[in-house]
Design an enzyme around this catalytic site. Structure first.
Site, PDB file in Angstrom:
ATOM      1  N   ASP A 100     115.347 -12.826  -7.152  1.00  0.00           N
ATOM      2  CA  ASP A 100     116.087 -14.003  -6.679  1.00  0.00           C
ATOM      3  C   ASP A 100     115.816 -14.341  -5.215  1.00  0.00           C
ATOM      4  O   ASP A 100     116.289 -15.367  -4.719  1.00  0.00           O
ATOM      5  CB  ASP A 100     117.595 -13.780  -6.880  1.00  0.00           C
ATOM      6  CG  ASP A 100     117.958 -13.781  -8.357  1.00  0.00           C
ATOM      7  OD1 ASP A 100     117.190 -14.342  -9.165  1.00  0.00           O
ATOM      8  OD2 ASP A 100     118.995 -13.195  -8.706  1.00  0.00           O
ATOM      9  N   ARG A 116     110.620 -22.233  -9.331  1.00  0.00           N
ATOM     10  CA  ARG A 116     110.703 -21.957  -7.890  1.00  0.00           C
ATOM     11  C   ARG A 116     109.339 -21.862  -7.214  1.00  0.00           C
ATOM     12  O   ARG A 116     109.255 -22.014  -5.995  1.00  0.00           O
ATOM     13  CB  ARG A 116     111.538 -20.688  -7.643  1.00  0.00           C
ATOM     14  CG  ARG A 116     113.009 -20.953  -7.912  1.00  0.00           C
ATOM     15  CD  ARG A 116     113.895 -19.739  -7.723  1.00  0.00           C
ATOM     16  NE  ARG A 116     115.290 -20.144  -7.878  1.00  0.00           N
ATOM     17  CZ  ARG A 116     116.280 -19.295  -8.133  1.00  0.00           C
ATOM     18  NH1 ARG A 116     116.039 -18.009  -8.272  1.00  0.00           N
ATOM     19  NH2 ARG A 116     117.510 -19.741  -8.237  1.00  0.00           N
TER      20      ARG A 116
END
Ligand code: S3P
Length: 438
Positions: free
Chosen positions: A317, A348
């Site tokens: 993360d 991402r």
């Protein structure tokens, strides 16, 4: 849809607490709901993701009193959940929907799990396929690959499963289903993912066996477990934004108290330290079976490094904010084997590349990673403020805010409501650290 404007600012200083760990909060709610009697979950994450999990259990008949500092829950035991009258809305939370799919597969009632646009694009087949092998009856869009998922509770049997991805969500979903299955459920993964489920199982007295990256559980325990108090550690993934911010903004000195330092999560500390960051891990202790410490971070000059596949799960993360650190470090950073980043709240790899380029960064996507040429910000070059967007991804929004602190000119980030999913009050915490200057 709100926006956040960040102007370059002076050192970050002071001592703060970060929100409770999101992963642990989800798990504490689930295990407390299935426990017999009262549990109190303190310092929990009040982000929307966890509140959605809390509401889902309320909709299944669990009494939960929501106080700012504590969730007070009255578990109804292993078979105590009841059929909800409405679909359960997991919002933006991959953890919420995948872990609940595991719990619900073994009930004797029908449920529908759904969520926001992002959650309805994310892969659910990774849990649906093995849950079906356990005997679950799950229907969903694209043959069960996408939510909404409709689950008709069934009698499950234990499964020995080798997951193609290192994913705590997959592992935890199967372990929770495994509790309701006949026989043993065994999950192996290519690399060890975060082990909060295993730790919390043990804390509640549920036996779980671990052997390398294989975890197994005996289904249908003959005795249930009692409710317990759980003190949730601060979320290292939330702290990471200020760890990088304090490292990058000259003169900074920030302490974050009671942050979770579970070794399956601390990749960000190891990577930043290797990049030259000045991070002190102080006052180590344990809370509810999880290691916790205070973190003191002072500004430092960072340099690029190579980050390979073996380090991805324990850092998963933190890549958006690590991209910001790498963009401002001296020299090249390469990230490989990180294809999982493409199936998070946003892709991402793509979103961080597009947004940091707008600020003048030199960053290239590869299929499963990134190559970043750092500006070496402590010397001459800087990022420039730009009009950015979050793509509805909380970690992209907060990462771009930290990038903005170091830029020349203002940075505006559109679509920042998503920050609420994990870090309510992020902007206030940042302001708190900026006003303690001098
Ligand atoms: C989580 C596991 C990780 C992580 C997510 C939270 C959890 O996902 O990215 O934010 O709480 O289990 P994967 O397990 O799918 O990698």
């Amino acid at each position: 849809m709100s926006a956040l404007t960040i102007t370059p600012a002076g050192p970050l200083k002071g001592t703060i607490a970060v929100p409770g760990d999101k992963s642990i909060t989800h798990r504490a709610i689930i295990l407390s709901a299935l426990a017999e009697g009262d549990s109190a979950i303190s310092a929990y994450c009040r982000g929307e993701d966890c509140l959605n999990t809390m509401r889902a259990f309320q909709a299944m008949g669990i009494q939960i009193e929501e106080r700012p500092e504590q969730l007070r829950m009255r578990g109804k035991g292993f078979w105590g959940l009841t059929e909800p009258a409405q679909p359960l809305d997991c919002g933006n939370s991959g953890t919420g929907i995948r872990l609940m799919a595991g719990v619900l597969a073994g009930q004797d009632f029908f449920t529908i799990l759904t969520g926001d646009d992002s959650i309805r694009r994310r892969p659910m087949g990774r849990v649906v396929k093995p849950l079906r092998e356990m005997g679950a009856a799950i229907a969903g869009r694209k043959g069960g690959e996408l939510a909404p998922l409709a689950i008709t509770g069934s009698r499950l049997r234990g499964l020995t499963y080798t997951s193609p991805v290192a994913s705590a969500q997959v592992k935890s979903s199967l372990l929770l289903a495994g509790l309701y299955a006949e026989g043993v459920t065994r999950v192996s993964e290519p690399r060890r993912s975060r082990d909060h489920t295993e730790r919390l199982f043990r804390y509640f007295g549920i036996p779980v066996q671990e052997d390398g990256s294989t975890v197994s559980i005996q289904g249908r325990p003959s005795v249930g477990w009692a409710g317990k108090p759980v003190v949730v550690p601060g979320d290292l993934s939330a702290a990471a934004f200020f760890i990088v911010g304090a490292s990058l903004v000259p003169g900074s000195d920030v302490t974050m108290t009671s942050v979770g330092v579970n070794p399956t999560r601390t990749g960000v500390l190891e990577i930043l330290t290797e990049m030259g960051a000045n991070i002190q891990v102080l006052n180590r202790r344990d809370e509810a079976g999880e290691p916790v410490a205070d973190l003191r971070v002072r500004a430092a000059s960072l340099h690029g490094i190579r980050i390979g596949a073996e380090r991805i799960p324990q850092t998963i993360d933190e890549f958006p904010i690590l991209c910001v650190a790498a963009v401002l470090a001296e020299g090249e950073t390469t990230i490989t084997g990180a294809g999982e980043l493409r199936v998070k709240e946003s892709d991402r790899i793509a979103t961080m590349t597009i947004e940091l380029r707008k600020m003048g960064a030199s960053i290239e996507e590869t299929k499963e990673g990134l190559v970043i040429q750092g500006l070496g910000a402590m010397k001459t070059k800087r990022l420039r403020g730009a009009a950015c967007t979050s793509y509805g991804d909380h970690r992209v929004a907060m990462s771009m805010a930290i990038a903005g602190l170091t830029a020349e000119g203002a940075t505006q980030i559109q679509d920042t409501d998503c920050i609420e999913t994990s870090f309510p009050g992020f902007e206030l915490k940042l302001l708190e650290l900026l006003t303690k200057n001098g």
